[in-house]
Design a protein around this motif. Structure first.
Motif, PDB file in Angstrom:
ATOM      1  N   VAL A  53       1.039  -1.130   0.081  1.00  0.00           N
ATOM      2  CA  VAL A  53      -0.164   0.298   0.073  1.00  0.00           C
ATOM      3  C   VAL A  53       0.794   1.255  -0.196  1.00  0.00           C
ATOM      4  O   VAL A  53       1.580   1.595   0.715  1.00  0.00           O
ATOM      5  CB  VAL A  53      -0.904   0.016   1.232  1.00  0.00           C
ATOM      6  CG1 VAL A  53      -1.873   1.156   0.772  1.00  0.00           C
ATOM      7  CG2 VAL A  53      -1.761  -1.372   1.337  1.00  0.00           C
ATOM      8  N   LEU A  54       0.954   2.002  -1.251  1.00  0.00           N
ATOM      9  CA  LEU A  54       1.855   3.046  -1.103  1.00  0.00           C
ATOM     10  C   LEU A  54       0.857   4.461  -1.476  1.00  0.00           C
ATOM     11  O   LEU A  54      -0.177   4.408  -2.274  1.00  0.00           O
ATOM     12  CB  LEU A  54       2.968   2.617  -1.590  1.00  0.00           C
ATOM     13  CG  LEU A  54       3.243   2.758  -3.335  1.00  0.00           C
ATOM     14  CD1 LEU A  54       2.124   3.607  -4.769  1.00  0.00           C
ATOM     15  CD2 LEU A  54       4.083   1.290  -4.044  1.00  0.00           C
ATOM     16  N   ASP A  55       1.251   5.407  -1.315  1.00  0.00           N
ATOM     17  CA  ASP A  55       0.563   6.607  -2.196  1.00  0.00           C
ATOM     18  C   ASP A  55       1.686   7.568  -2.900  1.00  0.00           C
ATOM     19  O   ASP A  55       2.539   6.906  -2.746  1.00  0.00           O
ATOM     20  CB  ASP A  55       0.133   7.776  -1.044  1.00  0.00           C
ATOM     21  CG  ASP A  55       1.218   7.858  -0.149  1.00  0.00           C
ATOM     22  OD1 ASP A  55       2.421   8.153  -0.141  1.00  0.00           O
ATOM     23  OD2 ASP A  55       0.787   8.417   1.157  1.00  0.00           O
ATOM     24  N   ARG A  56       0.280   8.276  -3.392  1.00  0.00           N
ATOM     25  CA  ARG A  56       1.599   9.719  -4.640  1.00  0.00           C
ATOM     26  C   ARG A  56       2.746   9.701  -3.687  1.00  0.00           C
ATOM     27  O   ARG A  56       3.662   9.980  -4.469  1.00  0.00           O
ATOM     28  CB  ARG A  56       0.203  10.422  -4.305  1.00  0.00           C
ATOM     29  CG  ARG A  56       0.325  11.365  -5.678  1.00  0.00           C
ATOM     30  CD  ARG A  56      -0.323  12.724  -5.753  1.00  0.00           C
ATOM     31  NE  ARG A  56      -1.945  11.558  -5.840  1.00  0.00           N
ATOM     32  CZ  ARG A  56      -2.333  11.706  -6.955  1.00  0.00           C
ATOM     33  NH1 ARG A  56      -1.707  11.713  -7.767  1.00  0.00           N
ATOM     34  NH2 ARG A  56      -3.651  11.274  -6.978  1.00  0.00           N
ATOM     35  N   GLN A  57       2.784  10.337  -2.030  1.00  0.00           N
ATOM     36  CA  GLN A  57       3.802  10.936  -1.738  1.00  0.00           C
ATOM     37  C   GLN A  57       5.185  10.139  -1.951  1.00  0.00           C
ATOM     38  O   GLN A  57       5.840  10.534  -2.078  1.00  0.00           O
ATOM     39  CB  GLN A  57       3.438  11.528  -0.392  1.00  0.00           C
ATOM     40  CG  GLN A  57       4.329  12.018   0.567  1.00  0.00           C
ATOM     41  CD  GLN A  57       4.571  13.532   0.189  1.00  0.00           C
ATOM     42  OE1 GLN A  57       4.071  14.187  -0.995  1.00  0.00           O
ATOM     43  NE2 GLN A  57       6.552  13.122  -0.389  1.00  0.00           N
ATOM     44  N   TYR A  58       4.589   8.735  -1.769  1.00  0.00           N
ATOM     45  CA  TYR A  58       6.332   7.912  -1.964  1.00  0.00           C
ATOM     46  C   TYR A  58       6.629   8.206  -3.285  1.00  0.00           C
ATOM     47  O   TYR A  58       7.714   7.947  -3.599  1.00  0.00           O
ATOM     48  CB  TYR A  58       5.258   6.569  -1.572  1.00  0.00           C
ATOM     49  CG  TYR A  58       6.844   5.272  -1.317  1.00  0.00           C
ATOM     50  CD1 TYR A  58       7.727   5.407  -0.813  1.00  0.00           C
ATOM     51  CD2 TYR A  58       6.281   4.657  -2.712  1.00  0.00           C
ATOM     52  CE1 TYR A  58       8.196   4.759  -1.128  1.00  0.00           C
ATOM     53  CE2 TYR A  58       7.426   3.582  -3.337  1.00  0.00           C
ATOM     54  CZ  TYR A  58       8.482   3.845  -2.764  1.00  0.00           C
ATOM     55  OH  TYR A  58       9.251   2.787  -2.732  1.00  0.00           O
TER      56      TYR A  58
END
Lengths: 778, 135
Positions: A53-58
């Motif tokens: 699970v990762l997001d745009r920020q990563y």
């Protein structure tokens, strides 16, 4: 060796080791930076391929670190190699910009019922956004052209606005059964829209979308107005189809939206042949403003002289100066269609200079799109400051009737003596014209051998052949068509004819043939003139599957349709004596025939439709879409036609009387849950047949050529074990569709006639409401 | 105590909810996913959740505020912070204000599941599945 000397600091003894030490340290630094860079990239790869699970920020921060390390490597390399200019820097700059541009295309706009981002990942919501947005996305899906980022305010968003502002009440007078002034009602609605409060949810979504479009520092989005086919003049205050919001307070933007909706909300209908849907409500599109470069319009034919074989290109700035895209701009460039590289006179724009490759590219792209739609097009292109071209708008080119008539006459003379294989035999599945190599196919044959652009010739359709659909230019079947073939042909716009006797023996394999699935001819060799003539055709009513619906229905229920005898009293609608004449009269005004059960149920539910007639099994509604909606006076005959008490004197009366008599419709279908079929006969009046499964069946029958409607269906009553077929002969059943409550089947009897399917398809239950339900608006 | 673990997930990135929601549901929990912190707060005031999983950095309202709201409503609720900005200071602040645990993005759903299970066990729930349970 000089670099080696430098590297090892060979020279003065006291400097040697220091220089070497420094260089080794720098080298170690470079290697560490490179290792970090590769580790980061590996980490990103692992995260993307794993269950993370990762997001745009990563993504942003990781990529930022990657570039940071990469620049470090470049710097170290420059120091070690004593380079004055490190070539890696510009390369890294370019790469970084490309990555940033890609990241900007991520849909920052939250999707929902009110807004849909452009371009979306999977533009499945075309029924919510109307034709133009759908066409733009189709172009993107086909890989023909990119479109600028933006968003669409959907039909659903607009309906939410109406609902929350309680504007539906303006339609109430129309359902009271009394004569009423439609103009007054719609003027009230238009006025109401000017004063609407935009729902907070919609407002917030639009605000966020606008902010996301402006985040990269470009100008604020432009607003594309839905072009209305009913208006010949441009909208007041908006001389161009697109309008650029200058930014600043959003209050002005809300005012713009209100004006737009007030002007065009019900005038935005335009046939969407590619999608079979006719959204009546405008879908407002806001796109990132493309600025910095030149904008061009391309007409793939000269509408005044289509036989000249020229593409016209003009600057949008010139068109704007002339006041309208509908008028020819004063300056234009012409290209030869046969050789798009060849630019013809007059003087090229810009005094002989200008960007010739750019213009050639746009002309070539426009031809590709024309090839897809098989119609001459007018396309608007805009360029951003990086020189990227974007498709802004696309529409069928309006060829004057007199020009088309002349072309049609020439074609007619040419074809009189042209050798042909078939003349009006077989059943047209989807209209169009195509040339190519006839390729005989049998099930199980190697599909890779099918020629590009070939014409598929077979005894019967095999669903596995869907795989080569992109290569097929036309389809000819000896036996009857199936629904799957009909859907394929319609969705991919492939001309198709079925039920052609002796096809496999008559048309040699690998013969060059021309299929005219407009008028139902198959010619020997290539007839270029026919292909050219196809380009001139605009939207034709007969092109639309919905017209086939009407055609099929009328063949079944109106005996005068074929014979021209009998019919309604004269003078009912401009002297029409038969339904056929009535249709022909309507077609002179007609824009399209509409069939979209799922999308337009709300119109009946929300009582936008005036009930004008109906019996036990059908309800007929009418909606006046006249210019009265925008304040103009409707035509007198139409005004009379839509009043309930007078509808019986029109040619339309026999339709529902005969429909009631079909054995198929023994049960009442009228209910709140039923989905209507809509038929537009004119620009102004929308006649609605209300049915559900019947509509699906009829459309299938009309398209696939199932004969004798009233012998090929059956129903099952609740509790029964077996269905009661319309005929007692053994056969097989095919589910054609339906709703939760009702389903309908086609029953085919085994026998000599050809069937489109031999497989036993899945059965579903057919339940009919036994009880008659009253027409709620009777 | 309800049979199923009641979990609220709050993250303004839709992808997070889309990934975590089904993963936690398969554990046997009831999950509600929010992207809008305001709406999440409204829901928190309506219903007491067993576990709240919230991102720390969001626009308007950040995860620390959410943590404070949850704790003011129910000391029983376990709050798990997730963040892409994993720093010691953030962790210290969150844990100091009563967060049960703290997990940094990117993470595998199983990592979060382990934390959830520990939180559930702390609440007295037993028998939560550590792997996907059949639906």
């Amino acid at each position: 060796m000089s670099w080696l000397h430098k590297w090892f600091g060979l020279g003065k003894r006291e400097d040697t080791f220091l220089t070497l030490k420094l260089r080794l340290a720098r080298w170690r630094h470079l290697l560490r930076a490179e290792e970090s860079c590769l580790t980061l990239l590996g980490d990103i790869r692992e995260k993307l391929s794993g269950e993370y699970v990762l997001d745009r920020q990563y993504i942003l921060s990781s990529l930022g670190q990657v570039f940071q390390k990469a620049y470090q490597v470049a710097y170290d390399m420059g120091v070690l190699c004593d380079l004055k200019e490190v070539q890696m820097y510009p390369w890294l700059d370019g790469l970084k910009e490309r990555v940033a541009a890609y990241l900007r295309t991520w849909p920052l706009i939250k999707t929902g019922p009110s807004l849909i981002p452009l371009p979306g990942n999977d533009f499945v919501k075309s029924d919510q956004v109307g034709e133009m947005a759908a066409e733009l996305m189709e172009m993107k899906r086909k890989g023909l052209m990119d479109i600028p980022q933006g968003f669409v305010i959907t039909i659903q968003g607009f309906l939410q606005l109406l609902h929350e502002n309680k504007l539906n009440g303006y339609f109430q007078p129309f359902f009271s059964g009394r004569k009423t002034d439609w103009r007054e009602g719609y003027q009230s609605l238009a006025q109401g829209l000017l004063q609407t409060t935009i729902p907070e949810e919609l407002k917030a979504a639009i605000q966020e979308a606008i902010q996301s479009l402006s985040r990269d520092g470009e100008s604020c989005p432009s607003l594309i107005l839905w072009p209305s086919p009913l208006k010949s003049e441009t909208l007041p205050g908006f001389p161009l189809p697109t309008w650029t919001w200058p930014g600043g307070s959003l209050d002005s933007f809300w005012d713009l939206l209100r004006s737009l909706w007030s002007e065009v909300y019900l005038l935005g209908a335009k046939p969407a042949a590619a999608y079979g849907r006719y959204p009546l409500l405008s879908a407002v599109i806001c796109q990132r403003q493309i600025s910095g470069g030149e904008g061009y319009g391309v007409q793939t034919l000269d509408p005044a002289h289509p036989e000249g074989g020229e593409i016209l290109l003009y600057r949008l700035a010139d068109a704007a100066a002339s006041g309208s895209f509908n008028r020819r701009p004063s300056q234009e460039i012409r290209f030869s269609r046969n050789s798009v590289g060849r630019e013809l006179g007059p003087e090229p724009l810009g005094g002989g200079g200008g960007n010739l490759p750019k213009r050639q590219n746009l002309a070539q792209l426009s031809l590709r799109m024309e090839n897809y739609f098989k119609r001459a097009l007018e396309i608007l292109w805009e360029e951003d400051r990086e020189g990227n071209d974007y498709l802004r708008q696309l529409r069928f080119l309006d060829i004057p009737l007199e020009v088309r008539s002349v072309a049609a006459e020439k074609i007619s003379l040419l074809l009189k003596g042209w050798p042909r294989y078939y003349s009006q035999q077989g059943k047209i599945i989807f209209r169009g014209i195509a040339c190519g190599l006839a390729a005989h196919l049998k099930p199980g044959q190697d599909l890779t051998l099918f020629p590009e652009g070939g014409i598929l010739v077979a005894r019967e359709w095999c669903p596995g052949w869907n795989a080569i659909a992109p290569k097929i230019s036309a389809i000819l079947m000896e036996q009857g068509a199936s629904s799957s073939l009909a859907f394929l042909a319609r969705s991919r716009r492939i001309p198709a004819i079925s039920q052609i006797p002796g096809l496999m023996e008559k048309i040699p394999d690998h013969a060059v043939i021309t299929v005219d699935a407009e008028d139902n001819f198959i010619y020997e060799n290539r007839v270029d003139s026919l292909l050219d003539a196809q380009l001139l055709e605009g939207h034709r009513l007969e092109d639309e599957p919905e017209y086939l619906l009407l055609d099929g229905v009328l063949r079944a229920v109106d005996h005068s349709y074929l014979t021209g005898e009998g019919g309604a009293p004269p003078g009912a609608l401009e002297g029409c004596r038969t339904i056929l004449e009535g249709i022909q009269w309507a077609r002179r005004q007609a824009m399209a025939v509409l069939f979209d059960p799922a999308a337009w149920q709300h119109l009946v539910r929300d009582q936008w439709a005036l009930p004008v007639g109906g019996g036990n099994h059908f309800s007929i509604y009418a909606i006046d879409l006249d210019k009265a909606l925008a304040g103009s006076k409707p035509a007198a005959p139409l005004q009379a036609a839509i009043h309930r008490a007078e509808i019986s004197s029109t040619p339309w009366c026999p339709i529902w009387q005969n429909l009631n008599n079909l054995p198929f419709f023994e049960r009442t279908l009228a209910s709140q849950e039923e989905t209507p079929i809509f038929l537009i006969f004119t620009e102004n009046t929308l006649f609605l047949f209300q049915s559900s499964a019947a509509g699906k069946f009829i459309i299938d029958a009309a398209i696939t050529g199932v004969p004798e409607l009233n012998h090929l269906f059956f129903y099952r009553e609740e509790g029964e074990q077996e269905a009661k077929p319309g005929t007692r002969r053994p056969g097989e059943s095919r589910a054609l569709g339906g709703t939760d409550k009702t389903s309908i089947y086609e029953h085919r009897s085994f026998g000599k006639s050809d069937f489109d399917t031999k497989e036993q398809l899945k059965r579903s239950e057919l339940r009919w409401d036994r009880e008659h339900k009253n027409n709620p608006r009777s | 105590m309800e049979n199923k673990l009641q979990i609220l997930i709050l993250d303004d990135e839709p992808i997070v909810g889309k990934r975590l929601g089904p993963a936690l549901t398969k554990m046997g929990s009831e999950v509600e996913v929010f992207e809008d912190p305001h709406k999440a707060l409204e829901r928190i005031h309506e219903k007491t959740f067993d576990i709240v999983v919230t991102d720390i950095r969001m626009e308007d309202i950040d995860g620390i505020e959410i943590l404070e709201h949850v704790k003011s409503r129910s000391n029983h609720t376990k709050v798990i912070m997730i963040t892409g900005y994993a720093t010691v200071e953030v962790a210290r602040e969150a844990l100091g204000k009563g967060a049960f645990d703290f997990i940094a993005k990117p993470f595998k759903p199983n990592d979060l599941r382990e934390v959830i299970i520990r939180a559930a066990e702390a609440l007295g729930f037993k028998g939560l599945s550590r792997t996907d349970s059949p639906s």
